[in-house]
Design a protein around this motif. Sequence first.
Motif, PDB file in Angstrom:
ATOM      1  N   ALA A 246       0.834  -1.206   0.000  1.00  0.00           N
ATOM      2  CA  ALA A 246       0.000   0.000   0.000  1.00  0.00           C
ATOM      3  C   ALA A 246       0.869   1.256   0.000  1.00  0.00           C
ATOM      4  CB  ALA A 246      -0.921  -0.007   1.215  1.00  0.00           C
ATOM      5  N   GLN A 247       1.964   1.203   0.742  1.00  0.00           N
ATOM      6  CA  GLN A 247       2.877   2.343   0.795  1.00  0.00           C
ATOM      7  C   GLN A 247       3.519   2.598  -0.568  1.00  0.00           C
ATOM      8  OE1 GLN A 247       6.587   1.847   3.051  1.00  0.00           O
ATOM      9  NE2 GLN A 247       6.201   3.843   4.016  1.00  0.00           N
ATOM     10  N   LEU A 248       3.945   1.535  -1.227  1.00  0.00           N
ATOM     11  CA  LEU A 248       4.546   1.666  -2.551  1.00  0.00           C
ATOM     12  C   LEU A 248       3.535   2.204  -3.565  1.00  0.00           C
ATOM     13  CD1 LEU A 248       6.627  -1.646  -2.721  1.00  0.00           C
ATOM     14  CD2 LEU A 248       7.530   0.686  -2.558  1.00  0.00           C
ATOM     15  N   LEU A 249       2.297   1.736  -3.451  1.00  0.00           N
ATOM     16  CA  LEU A 249       1.259   2.214  -4.369  1.00  0.00           C
ATOM     17  C   LEU A 249       0.965   3.690  -4.129  1.00  0.00           C
ATOM     18  CD1 LEU A 249      -0.729   1.604  -6.605  1.00  0.00           C
ATOM     19  CD2 LEU A 249      -2.379   0.856  -4.882  1.00  0.00           C
ATOM     20  N   ASP A 250       0.926   4.096  -2.864  1.00  0.00           N
ATOM     21  CA  ASP A 250       0.703   5.511  -2.550  1.00  0.00           C
ATOM     22  C   ASP A 250       1.811   6.379  -3.139  1.00  0.00           C
ATOM     23  OD1 ASP A 250      -1.621   5.020  -1.204  1.00  0.00           O
ATOM     24  OD2 ASP A 250      -0.718   5.055   0.803  1.00  0.00           O
ATOM     25  N   THR A 251       3.036   5.886  -3.067  1.00  0.00           N
ATOM     26  CA  THR A 251       4.165   6.623  -3.631  1.00  0.00           C
ATOM     27  C   THR A 251       4.020   6.754  -5.145  1.00  0.00           C
ATOM     28  OG1 THR A 251       5.647   5.847  -1.879  1.00  0.00           O
ATOM     29  CG2 THR A 251       6.674   6.656  -3.904  1.00  0.00           C
ATOM     30  N   ALA A 252       3.594   5.671  -5.791  1.00  0.00           N
ATOM     31  CA  ALA A 252       3.404   5.692  -7.246  1.00  0.00           C
ATOM     32  C   ALA A 252       2.296   6.662  -7.634  1.00  0.00           C
ATOM     33  CB  ALA A 252       3.081   4.285  -7.742  1.00  0.00           C
ATOM     34  N   VAL A 253       1.213   6.664  -6.863  1.00  0.00           N
ATOM     35  CA  VAL A 253       0.091   7.569  -7.135  1.00  0.00           C
ATOM     36  C   VAL A 253       0.528   9.023  -6.982  1.00  0.00           C
ATOM     37  CG1 VAL A 253      -2.123   8.390  -6.238  1.00  0.00           C
ATOM     38  CG2 VAL A 253      -1.736   5.939  -6.566  1.00  0.00           C
ATOM     39  N   HIS A 254       1.253   9.310  -5.916  1.00  0.00           N
ATOM     40  CA  HIS A 254       1.730  10.678  -5.680  1.00  0.00           C
ATOM     41  C   HIS A 254       2.641  11.140  -6.814  1.00  0.00           C
ATOM     42  CE1 HIS A 254       3.067  14.231  -3.521  1.00  0.00           C
ATOM     43  NE2 HIS A 254       4.327  13.862  -3.720  1.00  0.00           N
ATOM     44  N   LYS A 255       3.512  10.265  -7.250  1.00  0.00           N
ATOM     45  CA  LYS A 255       4.431  10.597  -8.342  1.00  0.00           C
ATOM     46  C   LYS A 255       3.665  10.877  -9.630  1.00  0.00           C
ATOM     47  CE  LYS A 255       8.365   8.635 -10.889  1.00  0.00           C
ATOM     48  NZ  LYS A 255       9.242   7.438 -11.020  1.00  0.00           N
ATOM     49  N   LEU A 256       2.634  10.087  -9.895  1.00  0.00           N
ATOM     50  CA  LEU A 256       1.843  10.290 -11.111  1.00  0.00           C
ATOM     51  C   LEU A 256       1.080  11.607 -11.056  1.00  0.00           C
ATOM     52  CD1 LEU A 256       0.677   9.331 -13.810  1.00  0.00           C
ATOM     53  CD2 LEU A 256      -1.089   8.107 -12.512  1.00  0.00           C
ATOM     54  N   ARG A 257       0.487  11.903  -9.916  1.00  0.00           N
ATOM     55  CA  ARG A 257      -0.308  13.133  -9.799  1.00  0.00           C
ATOM     56  C   ARG A 257       0.549  14.376 -10.020  1.00  0.00           C
ATOM     57  NH1 ARG A 257      -5.410  12.176  -8.122  1.00  0.00           N
ATOM     58  NH2 ARG A 257      -5.848  10.337  -6.839  1.00  0.00           N
ATOM     59  N   GLN A 258       1.830  14.293  -9.718  1.00  0.00           N
ATOM     60  CA  GLN A 258       2.715  15.435  -9.918  1.00  0.00           C
ATOM     61  C   GLN A 258       2.899  15.762 -11.401  1.00  0.00           C
ATOM     62  OE1 GLN A 258       6.191  14.119  -7.597  1.00  0.00           O
ATOM     63  NE2 GLN A 258       5.761  15.759  -6.133  1.00  0.00           N
ATOM     64  N   ALA A 259       2.577  14.797 -12.262  1.00  0.00           N
ATOM     65  CA  ALA A 259       2.736  15.027 -13.703  1.00  0.00           C
ATOM     66  C   ALA A 259       1.671  15.969 -14.246  1.00  0.00           C
ATOM     67  CB  ALA A 259       2.678  13.697 -14.454  1.00  0.00           C
ATOM     68  N   ALA A 260       0.557  16.095 -13.527  1.00  0.00           N
ATOM     69  CA  ALA A 260      -0.542  16.956 -13.983  1.00  0.00           C
ATOM     70  C   ALA A 260      -0.442  18.310 -13.302  1.00  0.00           C
ATOM     71  CB  ALA A 260      -1.888  16.309 -13.664  1.00  0.00           C
ATOM     72  N   ASP A 261      -0.445  19.370 -14.108  1.00  0.00           N
ATOM     73  CA  ASP A 261      -0.389  20.726 -13.563  1.00  0.00           C
ATOM     74  C   ASP A 261      -1.385  21.605 -14.307  1.00  0.00           C
ATOM     75  OD1 ASP A 261       0.281  23.003 -12.199  1.00  0.00           O
ATOM     76  OD2 ASP A 261       2.090  23.405 -13.365  1.00  0.00           O
TER      77      ASP A 261
END
Length: 230
Positions: free
Chosen positions: A38-53
């Motif tokens: 779950a922690q790894l998935l949260d990190t992946a989600v956070h990283k992806l969301r940073q791509a959208a601005d």
Amino acid sequence: MNTPQLIAAIQQFGRDRDTARKWTDPNLTAQAIQARRAQLLDTAVHKLRQAADPETGISAAGQAHTAALAALRSTDAAKAVTRQHHWQRAQMLLDAGRSLDVLVANESDPEILAAIAEWGPTYLRTQQARPDGVHPTQIDEPDTSALTNSIIDRLADGDPVASNRVFRDAVAARTQNERSQMWASVIDGTAAGSHNPTALTALHQHDTVAYDAIADVVYDRQTATSQTPS
């Protein structure tokens, strides 16, 4: 980010998501493994969301639109009188059954288009139906942005002279903003695990290659079969 970078970010998220789901450690309990996944998935989600601005696109589009509106206005008294005459002519056509959309689509004269931009929103307000018993102050104002945007589009299509640049800039900024919003919705849905049909349909229509490149990740598919949004 440009399109290749956005595609790469989503594809990387797909790999990170797979890694998170498969992560294991024989020295940990099942509960600890799930927590780490779950922690790894949260990190992946956070990283992806940073791509959208999308905020950058909104700001640029707003500034360009404001500049275009300012260019439509005139403080010249003689020009104001001329525009009023143009509007009176346009109103005769409206009274004869034409629509504002048709008038704008068939017009190329900048002054006539400016007259429609000035008086058209008021005309739309007067045409808005008022239910019985409802006070005028309780009626929502009609959305006149589509009319204004169509006029700016027509002016941007005119002769490529300096006076039209502000309108071309507004159209370009609006297009870029719409692209940013579309990608932001795609990314947000992908990160949340619930894809956005409207955004994906728009992406498929706008850029089939980009859509195909991310479809497996967006739909969380294990196979590379094609899926076209309905």
